[in-house]
Structure formats: C-alpha cells, structure tokens
Enzyme design. Structure first.
Site, PDB file in Angstrom:
ATOM      1  N   THR A 194      10.782  26.080  27.273  1.00 32.49           N
ATOM      2  CA  THR A 194       9.790  26.561  28.237  1.00 32.49           C
ATOM      3  C   THR A 194       8.624  27.250  27.528  1.00 32.49           C
ATOM      4  OG1 THR A 194      11.570  26.901  29.810  1.00 32.49           O
ATOM      5  CG2 THR A 194       9.558  28.172  30.184  1.00 32.49           C
ATOM      6  N   ARG A 203      17.286  19.528  39.956  1.00 35.14           N
ATOM      7  CA  ARG A 203      17.602  20.915  39.586  1.00 35.14           C
ATOM      8  C   ARG A 203      16.319  21.695  39.332  1.00 35.14           C
ATOM      9  NH1 ARG A 203      16.474  23.967  34.532  1.00 35.14           N
ATOM     10  NH2 ARG A 203      18.014  25.625  34.415  1.00 35.14           N
ATOM     11  N   VAL A 204      16.253  22.908  39.837  1.00 36.89           N
ATOM     12  CA  VAL A 204      15.117  23.782  39.587  1.00 36.89           C
ATOM     13  C   VAL A 204      15.627  25.033  38.884  1.00 36.89           C
ATOM     14  CG1 VAL A 204      13.327  25.196  40.685  1.00 36.89           C
ATOM     15  CG2 VAL A 204      13.788  22.895  41.540  1.00 36.89           C
ATOM     16  N   GLY A 205      14.986  25.398  37.799  1.00 36.14           N
ATOM     17  CA  GLY A 205      15.384  26.587  37.045  1.00 36.14           C
ATOM     18  C   GLY A 205      14.590  27.809  37.448  1.00 36.14           C
ATOM     19  N   ASP A 206      14.492  28.777  36.554  1.00 41.49           N
ATOM     20  CA  ASP A 206      13.837  30.031  36.899  1.00 41.49           C
ATOM     21  C   ASP A 206      12.314  29.978  36.761  1.00 41.49           C
ATOM     22  OD1 ASP A 206      14.237  29.822  34.065  1.00 41.49           O
ATOM     23  OD2 ASP A 206      13.628  31.921  33.878  1.00 41.49           O
ATOM     24  N   THR A 223      12.095  32.530  29.358  1.00 42.90           N
ATOM     25  CA  THR A 223      12.553  31.220  28.909  1.00 42.90           C
ATOM     26  C   THR A 223      14.034  31.359  28.613  1.00 42.90           C
ATOM     27  OG1 THR A 223      12.436  29.605  27.115  1.00 42.90           O
ATOM     28  CG2 THR A 223      11.786  31.836  26.559  1.00 42.90           C
ATOM     29  N   GLY A 224      14.812  30.371  29.013  1.00 41.65           N
ATOM     30  CA  GLY A 224      16.238  30.494  28.722  1.00 41.65           C
ATOM     31  C   GLY A 224      17.051  29.714  29.712  1.00 41.65           C
ATOM     32  N   GLY A 241      18.072  29.096  32.768  1.00 40.18           N
ATOM     33  CA  GLY A 241      17.402  29.513  33.997  1.00 40.18           C
ATOM     34  C   GLY A 241      18.307  30.033  35.082  1.00 40.18           C
TER      35      GLY A 241
END
Lengths: 337, 337
Positions: free
Chosen positions: A202, A230-233, A253-254, A256
């Site tokens: 990210t 899929r949706v992350g942070d 970043t990471g 999520g």
C-alpha cells in the site's frame, strides 16, 4: 528598540508557522531487510519514493493545499509499477486487479473513498472526486467507476494495471495451492506472499500545508491472492486513513483486516484528543502493542498539527520518506535508518 | 452462619451477573411524530419491532450468544418489508436495491461486513459468514454474493427486495427531478425523501449475553435515491457498527456520510475507554453536539458491558425497543416515549 525587536520576533514566528509545511509518504511495510534485494532494485524503490516526495513537496512549496500534495504524491506512486497501488497492483485470487483508495481533509473532516475498482488509472483522484464532487463518502466498483468517469478521471482497460512480476507472483501461489492442499488455508496465503519484497505494498501520504491544514490519503491493490470483492482498510475512513486538524493525519499499510477491527487511524487520533497523548505515544501504543496483541502486522505514518512526524511498523521494513519546509528530508527503507 | 450468608451472596452475585442479558434494537431514525401515520401503520411498526425483540430475546434467554441474538433480531427486521433493510429496502438512483450490513463481536473484536449486495436475502447472515468463515472483514458486490452463496446464505432474485411503496417513492423523486431542475441538488434529495415515514430506515441490534459478551450489528438499504455503488456507514466498522467488551456495543442509523466522517461508533467507545465517560455521556456528546455541528442527523443505540442502554437521535423520532433479563421491556417510536 525593545518593541521593534518584539514586533520582529512576532512576525518571524507568525510567518514561520504560516510558511511551515511537511510531507510524509510511505510505500508499504514488509519483510525487506538490507541485502534482500539487488542494489539496483533498492535504488529504484528509493527513486520512486523520491519522485513522489518531489511531486508533493513542490505543491506545498508553491502554496498548494495538503490535499493537493497528498494527491500529487500518491499519483506518482500509483503510476510507478514497483508499488502495490495503481499500475503494479497485486492480483486477487481470481487473477484480477482491484484497487482501493481514500482521502480525508483535516480542517473540514471531508472524506472520499473508492473500493474494488478495476478501471480507474489513479484511484486517489477518484477518491478525491467523491469527496469534492458528490454528497457521498464511499463508492464501490462499477458505480464508483461510472462516477469517476463522469468527473473526468482517466479510465483505462483493466490490463493496464498488470505487471509480469505481480502476475507471476499470483501464478506461483496458485501453483502452490494446487500442490499442497494443506496450504489452502487462506490466512496463511494472505500472510505470506513470500515473493513480495514488501508484502503490504500500500502507498500513502500525509501533509501539513502552509495554512496549517492536514490531509491524509492511501491507495492500494490490496493483498496478493485476496478474495474477489475483498476490501481492506485503505478505503475505510478511520481505519487506513484519517485526518483531523485537532490532532493528526494518518495513513496505514498492513494486514488490513486487523487495521479495520482496531479502527487504527481513528484510535491514534482519539488517543491524542481524549487521552492527551503525543502522536508518537499514541501511534506506538496502537502499532506496537494493540496490533501485535490481536495478531496483525503492518505500518503507519503520522503527522500532527505542529508538524511532528512518526512512523511505526512491526514488520522488518517500511518504505517511507519525508520533506519539511526547513529543508530536512530523508528516504528510508529499513529499520533503524 | 456468617460464612453461609457470604457464600449465598456470592452465588447470587455471580449468578446474577452470569444470567444477565440485554437486547436493544432499532428500526431507523426519521421525521415521524405522533399522528403522522395511521394507527394501523403505527401498530405494524411496533409489531415489527416486537417480533425482532422476541426472536433475539429468545436466543439470549436460552443461553445463546450476543452474536446469535443480533443476527436473529436483524433477520426479522430484514424480512419485514416495513423496514429499510432486506425486503422493503429503498431504491438507488438507478432504481435498484443495494444492501449493506455489518456485525462485530466485543470479546474477540472480530467483524464482518458486506456492501452493495443485491442478491443476498439476509445481508446480516452474509456479514456474519465473512466474520466467521473468511480471513476478511469486508466484501463487496459480486465477490460478497459469491462468497455468501458458497457459505450457504439464501440467494434471491434482486426483485425479491422490491416493494410497491419504495418503488413509488423513488419514482416520485424521479418525477420531481424532471419537474424542477433546481431540485436536482442530490444533497437535498438524499436528505428529504419526504414520502418516507422514517428517512433513515436502517435497522440494527446490540446485545449483551449471559457470558458477559457484547455484539452489534446493522443492516440497511441505504438512502433513497443514493448513487449507484454508494456505501454508507452501516457496513463500516467503527462508523455504523462497533462492539468491544471493554466499553460498549453500538449500532447507528442516519445520514451515513456524517457517521463515517465522525467515525461515530468508535468515537463513542473511545470516549468511554480514553476519557472515562459513561456510555450516556459519550453518546450524547457525539450525537447531540458533534453530529449536528457537522451538519448531519440520525440516531444510535448503545449498550455497555454492564447492561446500561442508551438511545440518542437528533431527528424527531426513532424506532427502538429493548428487553432485559429482569423482564423490563419497551417498544418506542417517538421522542420522550
């Protein structure tokens, strides 16, 4: 004479504050340690960060807004295929590129985000369009793409985002999945895309402009082999991105899922607002204690209203760089740099 | 004798705590005031809330988990076409039904969400499947639908969600849009779907089970005439839904964009955790001050780890109901009830 001196000091102080700007960016957190990649590749990563810093720094120096600077810096990283955002994004388990981005302004608390989009060349510009040109904060997939197109964002064929490196990466995982049924635990795969230098690639930026306003933005291709949809942070306001002039601007970043469950960025801001912690202390508590306690990993960058910067990561490395109006600047990849 | 008394007191106390459960639900906040709808319709709303309360309360009484109770209650409201979630959802500007839902568990901080789905009969069950059966927290559109289908959620044709009332509502807005160009300001339209009794018809539930665990869930059809692909606060962990055994369980309803920008649910929890406010004080500050200051409106329900309940709304009415293990129960629609 005494009054003249006082007057001059006051002018300098006001001017000093008014002229102060800071830009801090990141290019992802991951397992990279010195010597793990070739000197050429390391140089290319550093050059990519420098280019983004130059683009955003130029905006701030010329009196542009923090929001403008964040978008300018992130666009450069999206266009650089070395970073997992825009061109060069990782592939989903369905071998597609799905992109997420968000942006937030500290003085208005206005925010915009797009998620799971596949045709917008620079997702950060679409997030900004949602913020500035719609009554909404978050738009997803085709609806977001249609809106972005209407608002003048550059639309590309989904194949634009593909790089051979990322394509080979997902193909190797797919081959491994076939080879070893036991390894089909998705969690393990999400965690260990071994052939990535930076597993959480990210990108993000936080800025303080000459007017004292903060902004934060984040853009990503997500995690290699993530499920379709899929949706992350990264596009979640409060999780991967948050900005508030009262406290700070944050980009994460990471892994999520852990950042969403911890509502990471807002938790750091609230520690400053409600428990009167410094940005450094608040970020340290969330990133180095709460995050690993829950089992997650990753990194973050933060910038407070006074121009103080921090970065924390519980991975071996994180790409980050900053520039300040006083000339101070650095590009870093490893721990302790 | 003294020791026997102490022992008995201890048993009662442990037992008392262990047996305690609470369920609090909402059916949306809006402009409804007494006399605005027919007595029959008011009765139907109250009956709908009671049915959901019965379903969730039964789970808790039988020793089920807070998560089970939240899902049970929300499923009833999703199936009831009077509420803007599942069947009876409002229509987007493209005259479609797009549904969002999320759930979170207070003892694990595990969470699941689906957004912008069009074929899942009970979106709350899909959110729970994402939480329990995937490494992810949030999934959107076709990816979420495919996942939900694989995990056994009931799939329906998109036409299942349509009701004549909601269809007429969007058609009236479309006709007005044509009639008066000036009224094409989307913001005004989003804010004023005048023909809705409850403009923010989101449903939600928060529960405390006999084991002392909290859970929260929210499900919605969004706002009438919302843009294609728009996602509100309901599926955003920290905005529309949040649960943490340390503090509280929250479900919100309202103008979602403002709830996202304020990271509403997490802001309430953080006020409890970091500023040591009571749930009541924390919710009051966020809902009655921060929310209107930013220009938003809506409502929330909250339940703390000790079983205290609150509801706040800065709209004329909000449908809400609760049941406690001590027999206390109520169904309310208006202010001051």
């Amino acid at each position: 004479m005494k009054y003249l001196l006082l007057f001059l000091m006051l002018c300098c102080s006001v001017n000093g504050n008014a002229q102060k700007y800071v830009l801090l960016i990141h290019g992802g957190a991951g397992s990279l340690t010195p010597g793990m990649v070739s000197p050429e590749r390391e140089k290319a990563y550093r050059k990519g960060l420098q280019n983004a810093l130059d683009a955003g720094g130029k905006v701030l120096k010329a009196g542009g807004t923090a929001t403008d600077a964040v978008v300018a810096a992130i666009k450069v990283l999206e266009d650089d295929s070395l970073f997992n955002a825009g061109k060069g994004a990782v592939f989903t388990s369905e071998v597609k590129n799905e992109l997420d981005a968000s942006i937030m302004e500290g003085h208005t608390l206005k925010a915009g985000a797009v998620a799971s989009v596949t045709t917008i060349k620079n997702p950060i510009t679409a997030a900004r369009a949602v913020m500035d040109k719609s009554p909404h904060v978050m738009m997803v997939r085709a609806g977001a793409e249609q809106f972005a197109k209407e608002k003048g964002c550059t639309i590309v064929d989904p194949s634009y985002f593909r790089t051979e490196e990322q394509y080979n990466s997902i193909m190797n995982i797919k081959a491994d999945e076939k080879k070893d049924k036991e390894l089909q635990n998705k969690k393990a795969y999400l965690r260990q895309p071994e052939n990535r230098d930076f597993k959480y690639g990210t990108v993000g930026a936080v800025a303080l402009d000459k007017y004292g306003n903060l902004a934060a933005g984040t853009s990503t291709g997500g995690m290699t082999n993530k499920s379709f949809g899929r949706v992350g942070d990264s596009p979640i306001i409060g999780a991967g991105t948050y900005a508030n002039n009262k406290t700070c601007a944050i980009s994460c970043t990471g892994w999520g899922e852990y950042f969403i469950r911890l509502v990471m960025a807002k938790s750091i801001s609230d520690r400053m607002e409600l428990a009167h912690m410094s940005l450094d202390k608040a970020a340290e508590e969330m990133m180095m204690h709460r995050l690993p306690e829950l089992g997650g990993d990753g990194g973050m960058i933060g910038l407070d209203k006074d121009g103080n910067i921090v970065d924390y990561f519980n991975t071996p490395g994180m790409m980050r760089a900053y520039i300040k109006s006083n000339g101070e600047t650095a590009v870093k990849m490893f721990k302790g740099e």
